[in-house]
Scaffold this motif. Structure first.
Motif, PDB file in Angstrom:
ATOM      1  N   ALA A 291      75.621   4.396  78.273  1.00 29.66           N
ATOM      2  CA  ALA A 291      75.251   4.351  76.857  1.00 29.66           C
ATOM      3  C   ALA A 291      74.165   3.305  76.622  1.00 29.66           C
ATOM      4  CB  ALA A 291      76.474   4.056  75.997  1.00 29.66           C
ATOM      5  N   LEU A 292      74.271   2.178  77.297  1.00 20.60           N
ATOM      6  CA  LEU A 292      73.274   1.120  77.140  1.00 20.60           C
ATOM      7  C   LEU A 292      71.967   1.501  77.834  1.00 20.60           C
ATOM      8  CD1 LEU A 292      72.591  -1.634  76.021  1.00 20.60           C
ATOM      9  CD2 LEU A 292      73.661  -2.678  78.043  1.00 20.60           C
ATOM     10  N   GLN A 293      72.052   2.120  79.005  1.00 21.16           N
ATOM     11  CA  GLN A 293      70.844   2.603  79.666  1.00 21.16           C
ATOM     12  C   GLN A 293      70.128   3.621  78.780  1.00 21.16           C
ATOM     13  OE1 GLN A 293      72.810   3.963  83.215  1.00 21.16           O
ATOM     14  NE2 GLN A 293      72.145   2.185  84.415  1.00 21.16           N
ATOM     15  N   GLU A 294      70.896   4.539  78.238  1.00 19.54           N
ATOM     16  CA  GLU A 294      70.345   5.575  77.358  1.00 19.54           C
ATOM     17  C   GLU A 294      69.675   4.950  76.135  1.00 19.54           C
ATOM     18  OE1 GLU A 294      72.605   8.159  74.071  1.00 19.54           O
ATOM     19  OE2 GLU A 294      73.540   8.098  76.055  1.00 19.54           O
ATOM     20  N   GLU A 295      70.291   3.916  75.564  1.00 16.39           N
ATOM     21  CA  GLU A 295      69.704   3.230  74.413  1.00 16.39           C
ATOM     22  C   GLU A 295      68.358   2.614  74.770  1.00 16.39           C
ATOM     23  OE1 GLU A 295      69.386   1.544  70.528  1.00 16.39           O
ATOM     24  OE2 GLU A 295      70.717   3.112  71.319  1.00 16.39           O
ATOM     25  N   SER A 296      68.220   2.152  76.021  1.00 15.32           N
ATOM     26  CA  SER A 296      66.986   1.472  76.414  1.00 15.32           C
ATOM     27  C   SER A 296      65.903   2.426  76.913  1.00 15.32           C
ATOM     28  CB  SER A 296      67.292   0.427  77.490  1.00 15.32           C
ATOM     29  OG  SER A 296      67.769   1.032  78.678  1.00 15.32           O
ATOM     30  N   PHE A 297      66.245   3.740  77.064  1.00 18.00           N
ATOM     31  CA  PHE A 297      65.219   4.712  77.457  1.00 18.00           C
ATOM     32  C   PHE A 297      64.168   4.824  76.354  1.00 18.00           C
ATOM     33  CE2 PHE A 297      67.857   7.744  80.398  1.00 18.00           C
ATOM     34  CZ  PHE A 297      68.072   6.701  81.261  1.00 18.00           C
ATOM     35  N   GLU A 298      62.908   4.730  76.741  1.00 20.08           N
ATOM     36  CA  GLU A 298      61.827   5.027  75.807  1.00 20.08           C
ATOM     37  C   GLU A 298      61.222   6.400  76.075  1.00 20.08           C
ATOM     38  OE1 GLU A 298      59.151   1.692  75.903  1.00 20.08           O
ATOM     39  OE2 GLU A 298      60.557   0.416  74.786  1.00 20.08           O
ATOM     40  N   SER A 299      61.556   7.003  77.221  1.00 14.97           N
ATOM     41  CA  SER A 299      61.196   8.391  77.465  1.00 14.97           C
ATOM     42  C   SER A 299      62.372   9.273  77.030  1.00 14.97           C
ATOM     43  CB  SER A 299      60.864   8.633  78.936  1.00 14.97           C
ATOM     44  OG  SER A 299      61.541   7.783  79.797  1.00 14.97           O
ATOM     45  N   PRO A 300      62.122  10.550  76.693  1.00 10.21           N
ATOM     46  CA  PRO A 300      63.201  11.418  76.216  1.00 10.21           C
ATOM     47  C   PRO A 300      64.321  11.562  77.252  1.00 10.21           C
ATOM     48  CG  PRO A 300      61.064  12.391  75.751  1.00 10.21           C
ATOM     49  CD  PRO A 300      60.810  11.222  76.645  1.00 10.21           C
ATOM     50  N   THR A 301      65.544  11.428  76.800  1.00 15.25           N
ATOM     51  CA  THR A 301      66.702  11.470  77.704  1.00 15.25           C
ATOM     52  C   THR A 301      66.848  12.837  78.355  1.00 15.25           C
ATOM     53  OG1 THR A 301      67.817   9.798  76.375  1.00 15.25           O
ATOM     54  CG2 THR A 301      69.190  11.126  77.841  1.00 15.25           C
ATOM     55  N   GLY A 302      66.780  13.898  77.557  1.00 14.13           N
ATOM     56  CA  GLY A 302      66.954  15.236  78.108  1.00 14.13           C
ATOM     57  C   GLY A 302      65.904  15.575  79.143  1.00 14.13           C
ATOM     58  N   ALA A 303      64.644  15.248  78.863  1.00 15.03           N
ATOM     59  CA  ALA A 303      63.568  15.529  79.809  1.00 15.03           C
ATOM     60  C   ALA A 303      63.773  14.775  81.113  1.00 15.03           C
ATOM     61  CB  ALA A 303      62.220  15.166  79.186  1.00 15.03           C
ATOM     62  N   PHE A 304      64.239  13.515  80.997  1.00 19.51           N
ATOM     63  CA  PHE A 304      64.460  12.728  82.212  1.00 19.51           C
ATOM     64  C   PHE A 304      65.519  13.369  83.099  1.00 19.51           C
ATOM     65  CE2 PHE A 304      67.026   9.445  84.371  1.00 19.51           C
ATOM     66  CZ  PHE A 304      66.088   9.038  85.301  1.00 19.51           C
ATOM     67  N   PHE A 305      66.658  13.759  82.516  1.00 25.86           N
ATOM     68  CA  PHE A 305      67.726  14.318  83.346  1.00 25.86           C
ATOM     69  C   PHE A 305      67.396  15.730  83.827  1.00 25.86           C
ATOM     70  CE2 PHE A 305      70.214  10.830  81.507  1.00 25.86           C
ATOM     71  CZ  PHE A 305      70.734  10.317  82.669  1.00 25.86           C
ATOM     72  N   TYR A 306      66.596  16.462  83.067  1.00 29.47           N
ATOM     73  CA  TYR A 306      66.129  17.761  83.555  1.00 29.47           C
ATOM     74  C   TYR A 306      65.266  17.561  84.800  1.00 29.47           C
ATOM     75  CZ  TYR A 306      63.751  22.275  83.715  1.00 29.47           C
ATOM     76  OH  TYR A 306      63.244  23.487  84.127  1.00 29.47           O
ATOM     77  N   ASP A 307      64.313  16.658  84.722  1.00 26.10           N
ATOM     78  CA  ASP A 307      63.438  16.403  85.871  1.00 26.10           C
ATOM     79  C   ASP A 307      64.211  15.794  87.036  1.00 26.10           C
ATOM     80  OD1 ASP A 307      61.231  17.400  84.558  1.00 26.10           O
ATOM     81  OD2 ASP A 307      60.548  15.448  83.848  1.00 26.10           O
ATOM     82  N   LEU A 308      65.185  14.918  86.743  1.00 19.00           N
ATOM     83  CA  LEU A 308      65.990  14.327  87.809  1.00 19.00           C
ATOM     84  C   LEU A 308      66.734  15.416  88.573  1.00 19.00           C
ATOM     85  CD1 LEU A 308      66.840  11.314  88.714  1.00 19.00           C
ATOM     86  CD2 LEU A 308      68.998  11.849  87.582  1.00 19.00           C
ATOM     87  N   ALA A 309      67.375  16.328  87.849  1.00 13.56           N
ATOM     88  CA  ALA A 309      68.158  17.384  88.485  1.00 13.56           C
ATOM     89  C   ALA A 309      67.283  18.350  89.281  1.00 13.56           C
ATOM     90  CB  ALA A 309      68.946  18.157  87.431  1.00 13.56           C
ATOM     91  N   HIS A 310      66.048  18.550  88.823  1.00  7.24           N
ATOM     92  CA  HIS A 310      65.147  19.471  89.513  1.00  7.24           C
ATOM     93  C   HIS A 310      64.279  18.770  90.569  1.00  7.24           C
ATOM     94  CE1 HIS A 310      66.210  22.028  86.058  1.00  7.24           C
ATOM     95  NE2 HIS A 310      65.857  23.040  86.825  1.00  7.24           N
ATOM     96  N   GLY A 311      64.375  17.432  90.650  1.00  5.88           N
ATOM     97  CA  GLY A 311      63.592  16.701  91.645  1.00  5.88           C
ATOM     98  C   GLY A 311      62.103  16.795  91.429  1.00  5.88           C
ATOM     99  N   THR A 312      61.688  16.797  90.149  1.00  8.52           N
ATOM    100  CA  THR A 312      60.264  16.976  89.835  1.00  8.52           C
ATOM    101  C   THR A 312      59.667  15.685  89.300  1.00  8.52           C
ATOM    102  OG1 THR A 312      60.935  17.889  87.683  1.00  8.52           O
ATOM    103  CG2 THR A 312      60.440  19.461  89.437  1.00  8.52           C
ATOM    104  N   ASP A 313      59.758  14.642  90.089  1.00  9.69           N
ATOM    105  CA  ASP A 313      59.111  13.367  89.804  1.00  9.69           C
ATOM    106  C   ASP A 313      59.409  12.879  88.392  1.00  9.69           C
ATOM    107  OD1 ASP A 313      57.614  11.112  90.326  1.00  9.69           O
ATOM    108  OD2 ASP A 313      55.696  12.050  89.811  1.00  9.69           O
ATOM    109  N   PRO A 314      60.677  12.583  88.087  1.00 10.55           N
ATOM    110  CA  PRO A 314      61.031  12.179  86.721  1.00 10.55           C
ATOM    111  C   PRO A 314      60.363  10.868  86.325  1.00 10.55           C
ATOM    112  CG  PRO A 314      62.859  11.817  88.228  1.00 10.55           C
ATOM    113  CD  PRO A 314      61.838  12.593  88.987  1.00 10.55           C
TER     114      PRO A 314
END
Length: 436
Positions: A291-314
């Motif tokens: 929750a604290l990591q998510e609060e400190s994200f300045e990039s969109p959370t959904g886009a980050f985890f989508y790219d993380l799961a797909h291995g596309t240079d998040p």
């Protein structure tokens, strides 16, 4: 990014509702499955639910597991691996990474095989044998339960006496009270220093930068006293691949890549002027850390985890200062007492004295006709966060937000982040661990 479809899975207790809520608020299509019947009301009114997660697998663009447990058994890593093999994009572990948390001896062997120094440790399945070992090798030890009972956080005991006499007495007590459930435990030599967790998001091939460094506050009361809880709060900051990272998680980067791990992984350590000593892995999201990591994200959370799961240079942009999270709890937390919970906490209203919900994160909460209420049976309704250029600024913002919240019988620690201010940060810097 165009809206994507996210399936969040809690195959034991409900843990990941806040992340699902954040992704939904960003405009993505979300479905959330909760296995535990007692937790199924959690996030009602906040997040769309499904009662058949397997039917939603082919619908999802991303599948996200919240923990390693499937009921009372370890198993999400096996499921995640099967789903990846079937062509799905998954944030989750593997059987081997699940084992890092379940089997502390195995975790230490993985570290040692990859060049990481570890503390003296030994596994036991018999209390009398362990007692005899402590008597023959007098020293302060930490008792760490293995398997299912390791989730009973108050069973972790940190020895104080140099001859180990207190550890002997605790082992005797555990034999009487928990001998039928505690099938194994680890004794680890205790060392003094600064406790810090090094946490990174892994995309299947490598760690995503920046790296997260966080400080857990596990005891119930301020001053780090009282029973152990899962956690009462966290302070943190983000940085590059400094010495703390290079000598810990950085050493197992190739091992994780061979496993195909995707997600957050955390290694809690004791650090002093002699070295870095790993304590335990969390090969999944931490709570309330995420929750604290998510609060400190300045990039969109959904886009980050989508790219993380797909291995596309998040890409990950974060707040560059400091962050603090405080867990707000209700009776009888951290203990299980249904009568006390029913009388004092069930359906308790969460009242906000301001319209803003900035820094407020869900834990065990639901929304009933616009009114936030406690949900489930654990007594952990919300998490409150703050950020700032200094740790003191972050504390000020978090506790200022708490001042505007009223929940009958609520309690929390009022010292989250103080350890850093009182010298932990200076010591880590002086010992050369933080880098530029």
């Amino acid at each position: 990014m165009d809206p994507k479809r996210f399936l969040f899975l809690s195959l034991d207790s409900a843990l990941i509702g806040d992340l699902a809520w954040q992704v939904a608020r960003e405009g993505h299509d979300v479905r959330y499955y909760i296995e535990a019947e007692s937790d199924r009301e959690i996030t009602d009114g906040f997040v769309p639910k499904t009662d058949d997660w397997r039917a939603a697998v082919d619908w999802a663009d991303v599948i996200i597991f919240d923990d390693i447990w499937v009921g009372d058994e370890v198993g999400t890593g096996e499921l995640a691996q099967e789903l990846r093999d079937a062509g799905h994009a998954v944030v989750g572990g593997t059987p081997a990474t699940d084992r890092l948390e379940e089997d502390r001896g195995y975790a230490m062997s993985v570290l040692e095989d990859n060049g990481v120094d570890t503390l003296d440790h030994r596994e036991f399945t018999d209390f009398d044998t362990a007692i005899e070992y402590v008597r023959e090798h007098p020293a302060p030890y930490v008792i760490k339960p293995l398997g299912e009972v390791q989730n009973v956080k108050r069973l972790l005991y940190v020895g104080r006496e140099v001859d180990g006499s207190d550890v002997v007495e605790v082992l005797r007590a555990y034999k009487k009270a928990w001998g039928h459930r505690m099938k194994g435990f680890q004794l680890q030599r205790r060392v003094e220093g600064v406790e810090v967790a090094i946490c990174g998001f892994f995309d299947g091939d490598q760690f995503v930068e920046p790296i997260n460094f966080n400080f857990e506050h596990k005891k119930l009361f301020p001053g780090n006293i009282g029973p152990s809880t899962g956690e009462m709060g966290t302070s943190m900051f983000w940085a590059g691949r400094n010495r703390l990272f290079r000598e810990t998680l950085g050493q197992i980067e190739s091992w994780l890549a061979d496993e195909g791990y995707v997600g957050s992984i955390d290694l809690n350590c004791i650090v002093n002027d002699h070295g870095i000593y790993p304590l335990e892995f969390t090969p999944r999201f931490g709570y309330p850390t995420i929750a604290l990591q998510e609060e400190s994200f300045e990039s969109p959370t959904g886009a980050f985890f989508y790219d993380l799961a797909h291995g596309t240079d998040p890409a990950l942009r974060v707040h560059e200062g400091y962050q603090v999270a405080v867990r707000i709890v209700l009776p009888p937390f951290p203990f299980d007492d249904p009568k006390t919970y029913d009388e004092n906490s069930r359906n308790a209203a969460v009242v906000f004295e301001r319209d803003s919900r900035d820094g407020i994160h869900l834990e065990d909460a639901k929304n009933v006709d616009g009114q936030w209420r406690a949900a489930g049976e654990s007594g952990m309704p919300i998490i409150v966060t703050g950020m700032g250029e200094t740790m003191q600024d972050a504390r000020r913002q978090a506790y200022g937000r708490i001042d505007d919240i009223v929940i009958p019988n609520m309690y929390y620690r009022d010292d989250i982040g103080e350890r850093w201010i009182d010298g932990e940060g200076d010591r880590l810097q002086a010992w050369g661990y933080l880098g530029p």
